[in-house]
Each structure stands twice: as structure tokens, then as C-alpha cells.
Design a protein around this motif. Structure first.
Motif, PDB file in Angstrom:
ATOM      1  N   PHE A   4      63.472  21.969  71.139  1.00 28.37           N
ATOM      2  CA  PHE A   4      64.370  21.215  70.417  1.00 28.37           C
ATOM      3  C   PHE A   4      64.028  20.646  69.567  1.00 28.37           C
ATOM      4  CE2 PHE A   4      65.302  20.841  75.197  1.00 28.37           C
ATOM      5  CZ  PHE A   4      66.309  20.669  75.052  1.00 28.37           C
ATOM      6  N   ARG A   5      62.539  20.905  68.164  1.00 29.02           N
ATOM      7  CA  ARG A   5      62.011  19.952  67.085  1.00 29.02           C
ATOM      8  C   ARG A   5      62.910  21.322  65.852  1.00 29.02           C
ATOM      9  NH1 ARG A   5      57.315  17.491  67.302  1.00 29.02           N
ATOM     10  NH2 ARG A   5      56.276  18.960  65.859  1.00 29.02           N
ATOM     11  N   ALA A   6      62.815  22.628  66.271  1.00 32.58           N
ATOM     12  CA  ALA A   6      63.781  23.291  64.899  1.00 32.58           C
ATOM     13  C   ALA A   6      64.670  23.212  65.424  1.00 32.58           C
ATOM     14  CB  ALA A   6      63.307  25.047  65.715  1.00 32.58           C
ATOM     15  N   MET A   7      65.503  22.589  66.287  1.00 32.26           N
ATOM     16  CA  MET A   7      67.102  22.374  66.402  1.00 32.26           C
ATOM     17  C   MET A   7      67.035  20.960  65.416  1.00 32.26           C
ATOM     18  SD  MET A   7      69.224  20.339  69.476  1.00 32.26           S
ATOM     19  CE  MET A   7      69.344  21.830  70.424  1.00 32.26           C
ATOM     20  N   ALA A   8      66.367  20.318  65.557  1.00 29.90           N
ATOM     21  CA  ALA A   8      65.722  18.353  64.891  1.00 29.90           C
ATOM     22  C   ALA A   8      65.846  18.713  63.549  1.00 29.90           C
ATOM     23  CB  ALA A   8      65.633  17.860  65.481  1.00 29.90           C
ATOM     24  N   ARG A   9      64.924  19.267  62.974  1.00 34.50           N
ATOM     25  CA  ARG A   9      64.186  20.053  61.821  1.00 34.50           C
ATOM     26  C   ARG A   9      65.390  19.986  61.097  1.00 34.50           C
ATOM     27  NH1 ARG A   9      60.919  23.515  62.608  1.00 34.50           N
ATOM     28  NH2 ARG A   9      58.886  22.496  62.301  1.00 34.50           N
ATOM     29  N   THR A  10      66.116  21.703  61.697  1.00 36.08           N
ATOM     30  CA  THR A  10      66.869  22.120  60.822  1.00 36.08           C
ATOM     31  C   THR A  10      68.518  21.241  60.452  1.00 36.08           C
ATOM     32  OG1 THR A  10      66.402  24.324  62.229  1.00 36.08           O
ATOM     33  CG2 THR A  10      69.181  24.375  60.743  1.00 36.08           C
ATOM     34  N   ILE A  11      68.831  21.271  61.848  1.00 35.43           N
ATOM     35  CA  ILE A  11      70.104  20.071  61.136  1.00 35.43           C
ATOM     36  C   ILE A  11      70.080  18.945  60.562  1.00 35.43           C
ATOM     37  CG2 ILE A  11      71.961  18.950  62.636  1.00 35.43           C
ATOM     38  CD1 ILE A  11      72.000  20.640  65.010  1.00 35.43           C
ATOM     39  N   LEU A  12      68.783  17.918  60.725  1.00 36.68           N
ATOM     40  CA  LEU A  12      67.950  16.486  59.910  1.00 36.68           C
ATOM     41  C   LEU A  12      68.527  17.332  58.626  1.00 36.68           C
ATOM     42  CD1 LEU A  12      66.398  15.227  62.211  1.00 36.68           C
ATOM     43  CD2 LEU A  12      68.241  14.310  61.344  1.00 36.68           C
ATOM     44  N   ASP A  13      68.092  18.139  57.936  1.00 33.64           N
ATOM     45  CA  ASP A  13      67.971  18.899  56.630  1.00 33.64           C
ATOM     46  C   ASP A  13      69.154  19.197  55.969  1.00 33.64           C
ATOM     47  OD1 ASP A  13      66.765  19.826  53.928  1.00 33.64           O
ATOM     48  OD2 ASP A  13      65.871  21.652  54.773  1.00 33.64           O
ATOM     49  N   GLU A  14      69.643  20.566  56.445  1.00 35.70           N
ATOM     50  CA  GLU A  14      70.858  21.099  56.342  1.00 35.70           C
ATOM     51  C   GLU A  14      72.282  20.395  56.985  1.00 35.70           C
ATOM     52  OE1 GLU A  14      70.153  25.409  58.030  1.00 35.70           O
ATOM     53  OE2 GLU A  14      68.245  25.591  57.544  1.00 35.70           O
ATOM     54  N   VAL A  15      72.345  20.338  57.808  1.00 35.71           N
ATOM     55  CA  VAL A  15      73.119  19.644  58.049  1.00 35.71           C
ATOM     56  C   VAL A  15      73.908  17.543  57.118  1.00 35.71           C
ATOM     57  CG1 VAL A  15      75.511  18.798  59.695  1.00 35.71           C
ATOM     58  CG2 VAL A  15      74.175  20.677  60.143  1.00 35.71           C
ATOM     59  N   LEU A  16      72.716  17.101  57.369  1.00 35.02           N
ATOM     60  CA  LEU A  16      72.268  15.677  57.471  1.00 35.02           C
ATOM     61  C   LEU A  16      72.102  15.362  56.908  1.00 35.02           C
ATOM     62  CD1 LEU A  16      72.189  14.128  61.510  1.00 35.02           C
ATOM     63  CD2 LEU A  16      73.886  14.688  59.785  1.00 35.02           C
ATOM     64  N   HIS A  17      70.942  16.420  56.289  1.00 36.37           N
ATOM     65  CA  HIS A  17      71.004  16.058  54.833  1.00 36.37           C
ATOM     66  C   HIS A  17      69.831  14.971  54.638  1.00 36.37           C
ATOM     67  CE1 HIS A  17      73.368  18.976  53.038  1.00 36.37           C
ATOM     68  NE2 HIS A  17      74.329  18.271  53.597  1.00 36.37           N
ATOM     69  N   PHE A  18      69.140  14.990  55.632  1.00 36.06           N
ATOM     70  CA  PHE A  18      67.388  14.182  55.878  1.00 36.06           C
ATOM     71  C   PHE A  18      66.462  14.428  54.198  1.00 36.06           C
ATOM     72  CE2 PHE A  18      70.257  11.620  58.724  1.00 36.06           C
ATOM     73  CZ  PHE A  18      70.002  10.179  58.455  1.00 36.06           C
ATOM     74  N   ASP A  19      66.231  13.614  54.028  1.00 31.26           N
ATOM     75  CA  ASP A  19      64.719  13.868  53.300  1.00 31.26           C
ATOM     76  C   ASP A  19      63.511  14.727  53.977  1.00 31.26           C
ATOM     77  OD1 ASP A  19      65.740  13.288  51.190  1.00 31.26           O
ATOM     78  OD2 ASP A  19      64.972  11.309  50.646  1.00 31.26           O
ATOM     79  N   ALA A  20      63.417  15.646  53.507  1.00 31.20           N
ATOM     80  CA  ALA A  20      62.399  16.205  54.397  1.00 31.20           C
ATOM     81  C   ALA A  20      60.946  15.732  54.494  1.00 31.20           C
ATOM     82  CB  ALA A  20      61.762  17.564  53.128  1.00 31.20           C
ATOM     83  N   HIS A  21      60.639  15.045  53.555  1.00 33.71           N
ATOM     84  CA  HIS A  21      59.639  14.049  53.844  1.00 33.71           C
ATOM     85  C   HIS A  21      59.467  13.297  55.255  1.00 33.71           C
ATOM     86  CE1 HIS A  21      60.621  10.732  51.760  1.00 33.71           C
ATOM     87  NE2 HIS A  21      60.045   9.540  52.449  1.00 33.71           N
TER      88      HIS A  21
END
Length: 421
Positions: free
Chosen positions: A348-365
Motif C-alpha cells: 500500500f505504501r508503494a501504491m501511494a508513493r507511485t500514484i501520488l507522484d506519477e499520476v497526481l503529481h504531488f511534490d516528492a518531499h
């Protein structure tokens, strides 16, 4: 004082005690000291590094004239080699004491002092108090099963990189690649502890980076394709097991904490009115805040009716005094038909990290903060747990809304550009 040349044992036997100690000289520093009580001690005077010193050679008659001369000859040879006979004797006594102690430890089944096993157990004793018990149990079992049989009895200062590599490659050879990497990591931790304690000067595992076969990514499988995530969410909602397990499954993607943190969640740490879950991350011993989206609060209120009077949000099925077992969520996913190669509790962590970054484009920090990873500010200082809390509340609400939307089958248009920090 008169000097006497010792011609034979008969001369010694004929020497009688006097009111004051006196000496029978044999030459070149060797003499027999005769005390008023009749005891006769062999002594050797010698000079080393400009200092006059004396060493005991033995007691007559157990040490006769011939043996005393042999011992004196050996001591003089040491002096000629610039070695103090007194120091050599002390070193020999220490070595013998160490040998005796080693023999005792072996007989009693105790690790040898300064052996890899002894130092590893000292490291474990010091560090394990801050670990989750299950984590500590895994490490000590790994040490006892995979490392101590090969390295345990070896003096830690004599172990070389090839010996360590041979030990961990035995693990690798049975197909346990990840365990081999973890064993090598534990070795490095033990050796660095040994450096800090003054047993050795450097960590030999530092030369073994890249020596093992890489770990394949499947050990923490995660579903990251939005369409498949939607299927997973619908399967979770349709789960017909216990309410506690279903609520834990529903909450997992919304908070994406580590599996152990989820199953050990305590009501005392959750403020539903403030929509925050505050706890200490065991892995790093740092405080962490999880903003709770409205859907997360809804799930927690549902399970609160059942478990709210106890300590744990998700207690064990057998007793409310313990948290849910570490296999409960995994077992539930398997019953739902989700293979371990597809998804794990950690996924679930990898899921959130990937989609928040690559799909929803939230800042990495922001994402890294919410994952409770170490994040530093532009000056290299670690952010505190309240950093960017307002933005993280917004991110978690948008994340929960995104999950609800794709679960309902709608197409989601990705956000363009980075979300405001």
C-alpha cells in the motif's frame, strides 16, 4: 658482601640461612637469594632500555641449578632481542588465562570472549530493547542459524571479507536472496559496533557491496496501475470476513503506514475530531502524524463501536490485550484471491508513493514526509513531524477522494504540474 660462585647443587645445599638475606652469585646476573627462613629464590638482574631490573627464575629445589641457568639463558636472549622478560612473562600469563577462560566457555557453551558471536550478542543486547519484539526475534534467529555456525567462534578481529561472503553465500545458495542481504547488513552492524567498542579498527563488510545477487522486487509486491487499484479497493469493500479485518484493509490504502504500525494502532494516539493519528515510528524512533481524510475517519468511527473501549484499534481475534496478528491482513488478501506476487501489506505504501507522484503529481518531499522517511530541508536539517502539515492534510484528502473515484469506475484526469507545497 662477598660473592660466591655456585659450583654445584651441593654448594646450594650447604648454604645455611643467616639472620639477614644473602646471595650466592652464579654470574652474569643470576644469583640465589637465601632468606632467614631458609627459602631459596633464584633471581636474575638485567638491564633493558637503560633500566636495571630483576626477575624471579624459580624456587630451589624445585628449580635446580641447571634449570635456573637455562631459564636465565632464555631471559638473556629476550633482553638481547630488546624484549623485557618481565613483560614477556606477563603476556604469557594473560595468554594462558585467556586459554583457560576459552576452555571454560566452551565447556559451558558460552561464546568465546571477543569472538564474533560474543560481540554480536552484545550488539543485540544493546540494540534490541528499542526494536519491536518480532523484529528482534528474526534477527537473533538469523544470526544463530546462518552466521554463528560459520563465524561465531572466530575472533572478530581476524575475520576477513572472504569468510563473511562465504557465510552469506550459503544463504544465497538456498535461494533466500533477501535473507542473505539482511544477514550481510546485520554483519556490518555487528562489525561497526565492534569498531565503536574498540575491538577492531574497521568494518570488513564495506568491501562486499555488490557481491551478492540483487534482490528481485517481488518481495514487496504492490499494485500501482490505477485500474487494478480500483479492482483491489472494490474487492476489499466486498470482503466478508471480520469487521475488524475489513476496516483495517479499508484503512490501509488511505494511510499507507507500515503494516506493523497499522495493526498496532492505538486509540490513545488517534484524534478523530482533529482528524489526525500521531504515533512514534518504531523503526526510526521519531514522531509521525497521519492526517485522516473524511473516509478514514468514517472507517475508524465504524470500528470504534466495536474496539473503542480497548487499547488497540485492531485487536487480535483471540484477546483485546494484543494487536491483530501480522498475518491477518495478508491472509485476508489471499482469501480474496490476491496473490502474494501481486500485493503485500507493505505494498500500500508503494501504491501511494507511485500514484501520488506519477499520476497526481504531488511534490516528492510531501510524499516522503507522509511515508515517514527521513527528509531534510535545504540546509540539510531534518524536518520535524509537523512540517507541511496543512499541505499533507490536503494531499491525504485528495488521495482519499481519488481512491473513491477510481473505485466507482470513473476516469481520473491527472493533475498537471506539481501540487503546491
Amino acid at each position: 658482601m662477598a660473592k660466591y660462585l655456585i659450583k654445584s647443587d651441593a654448594t646450594i645445599k650447604a648454604a645455611k640461612p643467616k639472620p639477614a638475606p644473602y646471595r650466592l652469585f652464579d654470574g652474569d646476573g643470576l644469583y640465589l637469594l637465601i632468606r632467614p627462613d631458609g627459602k631459596k629464590w633464584w633471581r636474575l638482574d638485567y638491564t633493558i632500555a637503560g633500566k636495571r631490573k630483576t626477575i624471579s627464575i624459580g624456587v630451589y629445589p624445585s628449580t635446580g641449578l641447571s634449570l635456573a641457568r637455562d631459564k636465565a639463558k632464555g631471559a638473556r636472549a629476550l633482553v638481547a632481542a630488546n624484549t623485557d622478560p618481565s613483560d614477556a612473562r606477563k603476556a604469557a600469563k594473560v595468554k594462558q588465562a585467556e586459554a583457560n577462560e576459552a576452555e571454560r566457555r566452551v565447556a559451558e557453551g558460552i561464546p568465546l570472549e571477543n569472538s564474533f558471536e560474543a560481540v554480536a550478542r552484545a550488539w543485540y543486547a544493546k540494540k534490541s530493547s528499542s526494536w519491536v519484539p518480532s523484529h528482534g526475534d528474526k534477527i537473533i534467529r538469523r544470526l544463530e542459524r546462518d552466521l554463528f555456525p560459520w563465524l561465531g567462534a572466530r575472533p572478530i578481529g581476524e575475520i576477513k571479507p572472504p569468510e563473511i561472503l562465504a557465510a552469506v553465500r550459503r544463504i544465497e545458495a538456498r535461494g533466500a536472496i533477501e535473507t542473505a542481504h539482511r544477514a550481510l547488513t546485520n554483519c556490518g552492524q555487528v562489525f561497526r559496533f565492534a569498531v565503536a567498542e574498540g575491538h577492531i579498527e574497521s568494518d570488513p563488510t564495506r568491501d562486499l557491496r555488490g557481491a551478492l545477487e540483487p534482490v528481485k522486487g517481488g518481495h514487496m509486491a504492490a499494485i500501482t496501475e490505477p485500474a487494478k487499484v480500483a479492482e483491489l479497493l472494490r474487492a476489499i469493500d466486498a470482503y466478508r470476513g471480520s469487521l475488524i479485518v475489513r476496516c483495517a484493509l479499508q484503512l490501509a490504502p488511505l494511510v499507507f503506514v507500515r503494516p506493523g504500525e497499522l495493526r498496532k494502532a492505538e486509540w490513545a494516539h488517534i484524534d478523530l475530531d482533529a482528524k489526525e493519528w500521531r504515533f512514534t515510528v518504531t523503526k526510526t524512533d521519531t514522531g509521525h502524524i497521519v492526517p485522516l481524510a473524511p473516509r478514514a475517519v468514517e472507517i475508524l468511527r465504524e470500528v470504534q463501536a466495536l474496539t473503542g473501549r480497548g487499547r488497540y484499534v485492531f485487536p487480535s481475534a483471540r484477546t483485546s490485550e494484543r494487536p491483530m496478528s501480522d498475518n491477518a491482513i495478508l491472509a485476508a488478501m489471499r482469501r480474496m484471491g490476491i496473490a502474494k506476487e501481486e500485493m503485500t501489506g507493505h505494498g500500500f505504501r508503494a501504491m501511494a508513493r507511485t500514484i501520488l507522484d506519477e499520476v497526481l503529481h504531488f511534490d516528492a518531499h510531501l510524499i516522503e514526509h507522509q511515508l515517514a522517511h527521513a527528509v531534510k530541508d535545504p540546509n540539510g536539517r531534518a524536518y520535524n513531524r509537523t512540517a507541511h502539515l496543512e499541505q499533507r492534510h490536503l494531499m491525504m484528502r485528495l488521495w482519499a477522494g481519488y481512491l473513491e473515484t477510481i473505485k466507482a469506475g470513473a476516469n481520473v484526469v491527472p493533475l498537471h504540474g506539481r501540487a503546491a507545497a
